[in-house]
Design a protein around this motif. Structure first.
Motif, PDB file in Angstrom:
ATOM      1  N   VAL A 142      33.551  70.953  48.846  1.00 43.52           N
ATOM      2  CA  VAL A 142      34.845  70.460  49.344  1.00 43.52           C
ATOM      3  C   VAL A 142      35.645  69.764  48.242  1.00 43.52           C
ATOM      4  CG1 VAL A 142      34.206  70.290  51.783  1.00 43.52           C
ATOM      5  CG2 VAL A 142      33.629  68.409  50.243  1.00 43.52           C
ATOM      6  N   PRO A 143      36.064  70.472  47.191  1.00 44.06           N
ATOM      7  CA  PRO A 143      36.713  69.831  46.050  1.00 44.06           C
ATOM      8  C   PRO A 143      38.212  69.572  46.183  1.00 44.06           C
ATOM      9  CG  PRO A 143      36.496  72.174  45.656  1.00 44.06           C
ATOM     10  CD  PRO A 143      35.833  71.908  46.985  1.00 44.06           C
ATOM     11  N   ASN A 144      38.869  70.193  47.168  1.00 36.25           N
ATOM     12  CA  ASN A 144      40.322  70.108  47.246  1.00 36.25           C
ATOM     13  C   ASN A 144      40.795  68.675  47.453  1.00 36.25           C
ATOM     14  OD1 ASN A 144      40.445  72.841  46.907  1.00 36.25           O
ATOM     15  ND2 ASN A 144      40.743  73.309  49.069  1.00 36.25           N
ATOM     16  N   GLY A 145      41.757  68.274  46.623  1.00 38.61           N
ATOM     17  CA  GLY A 145      42.330  66.936  46.723  1.00 38.61           C
ATOM     18  C   GLY A 145      41.652  65.913  45.833  1.00 38.61           C
ATOM     19  N   TYR A 146      40.660  66.357  45.062  1.00 39.46           N
ATOM     20  CA  TYR A 146      39.892  65.454  44.211  1.00 39.46           C
ATOM     21  C   TYR A 146      39.856  65.976  42.775  1.00 39.46           C
ATOM     22  CZ  TYR A 146      37.971  64.128  48.771  1.00 39.46           C
ATOM     23  OH  TYR A 146      37.817  63.746  50.078  1.00 39.46           O
ATOM     24  N   ASN A 147      39.676  65.037  41.843  1.00 43.88           N
ATOM     25  CA  ASN A 147      39.358  65.375  40.468  1.00 43.88           C
ATOM     26  C   ASN A 147      38.259  64.437  39.988  1.00 43.88           C
ATOM     27  OD1 ASN A 147      41.217  67.512  39.504  1.00 43.88           O
ATOM     28  ND2 ASN A 147      42.780  66.031  40.137  1.00 43.88           N
ATOM     29  N   VAL A 148      37.533  64.855  38.966  1.00 41.30           N
ATOM     30  CA  VAL A 148      36.447  64.029  38.451  1.00 41.30           C
ATOM     31  C   VAL A 148      36.519  63.953  36.934  1.00 41.30           C
ATOM     32  CG1 VAL A 148      34.814  64.405  40.352  1.00 41.30           C
ATOM     33  CG2 VAL A 148      34.891  66.018  38.422  1.00 41.30           C
ATOM     34  N   SER A 149      35.849  62.919  36.422  1.00 35.70           N
ATOM     35  CA  SER A 149      35.701  62.765  34.976  1.00 35.70           C
ATOM     36  C   SER A 149      34.294  62.278  34.678  1.00 35.70           C
ATOM     37  CB  SER A 149      36.707  61.747  34.421  1.00 35.70           C
ATOM     38  OG  SER A 149      38.022  62.179  34.579  1.00 35.70           O
ATOM     39  N   ARG A 150      33.593  63.023  33.821  1.00 39.13           N
ATOM     40  CA  ARG A 150      32.287  62.521  33.337  1.00 39.13           C
ATOM     41  C   ARG A 150      32.588  61.821  32.019  1.00 39.13           C
ATOM     42  NH1 ARG A 150      26.726  64.073  34.012  1.00 39.13           N
ATOM     43  NH2 ARG A 150      25.583  62.276  33.212  1.00 39.13           N
ATOM     44  N   LEU A 151      32.737  60.522  32.097  1.00 34.72           N
ATOM     45  CA  LEU A 151      33.226  59.743  30.964  1.00 34.72           C
ATOM     46  C   LEU A 151      32.194  59.673  29.842  1.00 34.72           C
ATOM     47  CD1 LEU A 151      34.714  56.912  33.184  1.00 34.72           C
ATOM     48  CD2 LEU A 151      35.950  58.809  32.121  1.00 34.72           C
ATOM     49  N   ASN A 152      30.951  59.600  30.200  1.00 40.27           N
ATOM     50  CA  ASN A 152      29.823  59.569  29.272  1.00 40.27           C
ATOM     51  C   ASN A 152      28.584  59.844  30.119  1.00 40.27           C
ATOM     52  OD1 ASN A 152      29.088  56.964  30.451  1.00 40.27           O
ATOM     53  ND2 ASN A 152      30.821  56.167  29.242  1.00 40.27           N
ATOM     54  N   LYS A 153      27.395  59.685  29.544  1.00 34.29           N
ATOM     55  CA  LYS A 153      26.202  60.019  30.313  1.00 34.29           C
ATOM     56  C   LYS A 153      26.039  59.106  31.517  1.00 34.29           C
ATOM     57  CE  LYS A 153      21.414  61.388  29.733  1.00 34.29           C
ATOM     58  NZ  LYS A 153      20.282  61.562  28.796  1.00 34.29           N
ATOM     59  N   ARG A 154      26.502  57.878  31.431  1.00 33.79           N
ATOM     60  CA  ARG A 154      26.301  56.899  32.481  1.00 33.79           C
ATOM     61  C   ARG A 154      27.320  56.981  33.614  1.00 33.79           C
ATOM     62  NH1 ARG A 154      27.527  52.072  31.773  1.00 33.79           N
ATOM     63  NH2 ARG A 154      26.128  51.231  33.341  1.00 33.79           N
ATOM     64  N   GLU A 155      28.544  57.378  33.308  1.00 30.86           N
ATOM     65  CA  GLU A 155      29.641  57.181  34.257  1.00 30.86           C
ATOM     66  C   GLU A 155      30.274  58.488  34.732  1.00 30.86           C
ATOM     67  OE1 GLU A 155      31.467  54.489  31.236  1.00 30.86           O
ATOM     68  OE2 GLU A 155      31.893  53.260  33.005  1.00 30.86           O
ATOM     69  N   PHE A 156      30.554  58.527  36.035  1.00 24.43           N
ATOM     70  CA  PHE A 156      31.147  59.717  36.654  1.00 24.43           C
ATOM     71  C   PHE A 156      32.134  59.224  37.703  1.00 24.43           C
ATOM     72  CE2 PHE A 156      31.720  63.945  37.590  1.00 24.43           C
ATOM     73  CZ  PHE A 156      31.152  64.431  38.758  1.00 24.43           C
ATOM     74  N   SER A 157      33.434  59.436  37.468  1.00 23.87           N
ATOM     75  CA  SER A 157      34.442  58.889  38.370  1.00 23.87           C
ATOM     76  C   SER A 157      35.069  59.997  39.214  1.00 23.87           C
ATOM     77  CB  SER A 157      35.528  58.151  37.589  1.00 23.87           C
ATOM     78  OG  SER A 157      36.201  59.046  36.721  1.00 23.87           O
ATOM     79  N   LEU A 158      35.526  59.587  40.407  1.00 23.22           N
ATOM     80  CA  LEU A 158      36.174  60.502  41.354  1.00 23.22           C
ATOM     81  C   LEU A 158      37.582  59.999  41.605  1.00 23.22           C
ATOM     82  CD1 LEU A 158      35.787  62.893  43.441  1.00 23.22           C
ATOM     83  CD2 LEU A 158      35.279  61.095  45.122  1.00 23.22           C
ATOM     84  N   ARG A 159      38.576  60.858  41.430  1.00 23.36           N
ATOM     85  CA  ARG A 159      39.961  60.442  41.580  1.00 23.36           C
ATOM     86  C   ARG A 159      40.640  61.179  42.722  1.00 23.36           C
ATOM     87  NH1 ARG A 159      43.697  57.326  39.471  1.00 23.36           N
ATOM     88  NH2 ARG A 159      45.893  57.994  39.425  1.00 23.36           N
ATOM     89  N   LEU A 160      41.344  60.411  43.538  1.00 26.99           N
ATOM     90  CA  LEU A 160      42.212  60.962  44.573  1.00 26.99           C
ATOM     91  C   LEU A 160      43.641  60.789  44.071  1.00 26.99           C
ATOM     92  CD1 LEU A 160      39.558  59.847  46.035  1.00 26.99           C
ATOM     93  CD2 LEU A 160      40.941  59.892  48.115  1.00 26.99           C
ATOM     94  N   GLU A 161      44.324  61.877  43.784  1.00 24.01           N
ATOM     95  CA  GLU A 161      45.660  61.799  43.198  1.00 24.01           C
ATOM     96  C   GLU A 161      46.724  61.416  44.231  1.00 24.01           C
ATOM     97  OE1 GLU A 161      46.515  61.765  40.193  1.00 24.01           O
ATOM     98  OE2 GLU A 161      44.830  62.641  39.112  1.00 24.01           O
ATOM     99  N   SER A 162      46.592  61.950  45.438  1.00 22.82           N
ATOM    100  CA  SER A 162      47.560  61.664  46.497  1.00 22.82           C
ATOM    101  C   SER A 162      46.782  61.644  47.811  1.00 22.82           C
ATOM    102  CB  SER A 162      48.651  62.739  46.521  1.00 22.82           C
ATOM    103  OG  SER A 162      49.565  62.502  47.583  1.00 22.82           O
ATOM    104  N   ALA A 163      46.344  60.453  48.198  1.00 19.95           N
ATOM    105  CA  ALA A 163      45.422  60.333  49.324  1.00 19.95           C
ATOM    106  C   ALA A 163      46.037  60.821  50.636  1.00 19.95           C
ATOM    107  CB  ALA A 163      44.978  58.888  49.467  1.00 19.95           C
ATOM    108  N   ALA A 164      45.180  61.448  51.450  1.00 19.11           N
ATOM    109  CA  ALA A 164      45.579  61.935  52.771  1.00 19.11           C
ATOM    110  C   ALA A 164      44.620  61.370  53.811  1.00 19.11           C
ATOM    111  CB  ALA A 164      45.533  63.465  52.794  1.00 19.11           C
ATOM    112  N   PRO A 165      45.069  61.225  55.059  1.00 19.04           N
ATOM    113  CA  PRO A 165      44.176  60.708  56.104  1.00 19.04           C
ATOM    114  C   PRO A 165      42.874  61.503  56.231  1.00 19.04           C
ATOM    115  CG  PRO A 165      46.431  60.656  56.871  1.00 19.04           C
ATOM    116  CD  PRO A 165      46.451  61.370  55.547  1.00 19.04           C
TER     117      PRO A 165
END
Lengths: 113, 114
Positions: free
Chosen positions: B60-83
């Motif tokens: 279910v990836p639609n509406g999300y983006n991710v970044s693996r910043l380094n080995k330790r960190e993995f962030s999830l971004r919502l660009e335009s949040a929906a209900p």
């Protein structure tokens, strides 16, 4: 398309009796299966696993059975204790490079004192 | 012995706002994952990172983006949040080799989009 199914949303059992939680899967490529336990407001925690080359794995009060021909696995908890009350998720993986887990919908177990 | 740490624990967003969910693990695991949990739907995979420098879509990836910043960190971004993105989000990590212990999960972020 639910590849891992837990058809019982909830189960209630008396303390001291056996709890049996069931899980069915459709993907014949799955070769490793896991059970996770989840308390409210916490992340899931690993409980027990089984490889497809086995049909049974035991760890204390917890036993997982795998029937590959039926694509069915079950978790037995004996004896059940009130502290076992939680949501139980079944999960499966094909063991590929990504180690992705596909989870079922979960079964809420309530163990009554 | 922190394991997997997620921040924030709770968040309320208005429709159209953006935010980033943070996840960090201290177990030297290669693989990291983002799941969402919804009633009656179980845990569904949003994105994963099999190793540092790689990311892939889950169920279910639609509406999300991710970044693996380094080995330790993995962030999830919502660009335009929906209900429809109201959910509990879990980050997890696993060692590349072996399946004996599966994933280690964080304690979750409860997100409400109004």
């Amino acid at each position: 398309d639910q590849q891992v199914k837990q058809n019982s949303p909830s189960l209630s059992v008396q303390e001291g009796r056996i709890s049996i939680l069931n899980c069915d899967y459709t993907n014949s490529m799955f070769d490793y299966f896991l059970w996770y336990k989840k308390y409210p407001a916490e992340g899931p925690t690993f409980l027990i696993s089984i490889s497809s080359i086995k049909d049974k794995n035991e760890d204390g009060r917890f036993t997982v059975f795998l029937n590959k021909s039926a694509k069915h696995l079950s978790l037995h908890i004996v004896p059940s204790q009130p502290g076992d009350s939680a949501v139980y998720f079944c999960a499966a993986t094909d063991g590929g490079a990504t180690n992705k887990l596909i989870f079922g919908t979960g079964t809420l177990l309530a163990v009554q004192p | 012995n922190a394991g997997v740490t997620q921040t924030p624990k709770f968040q309320v967003l208005k429709t159209g706002q953006s935010m980033t969910l943070q996840c960090a693990q201290d177990m030297n695991h290669n693989s990291m994952y983002w799941y969402r949990q919804d009633p009656g739907m179980g845990l569904r995979l949003i994105y994963y990172s099999a190793s540092e420098g790689t990311t892939d879509k889950g169920e279910v990836p639609n509406g999300y983006n991710v970044s693996r910043l380094n080995k330790r960190e993995f962030s999830l971004r919502l660009e335009s949040a929906a209900p429809s993105q109201t959910s509990v989000y879990f980050c997890a990590s696993s060692a590349r080799q072996g399946f004996g212990y599966g994933y280690t999960f964080g304690s979750g972020t409860r997100l409400t989009v109004v």
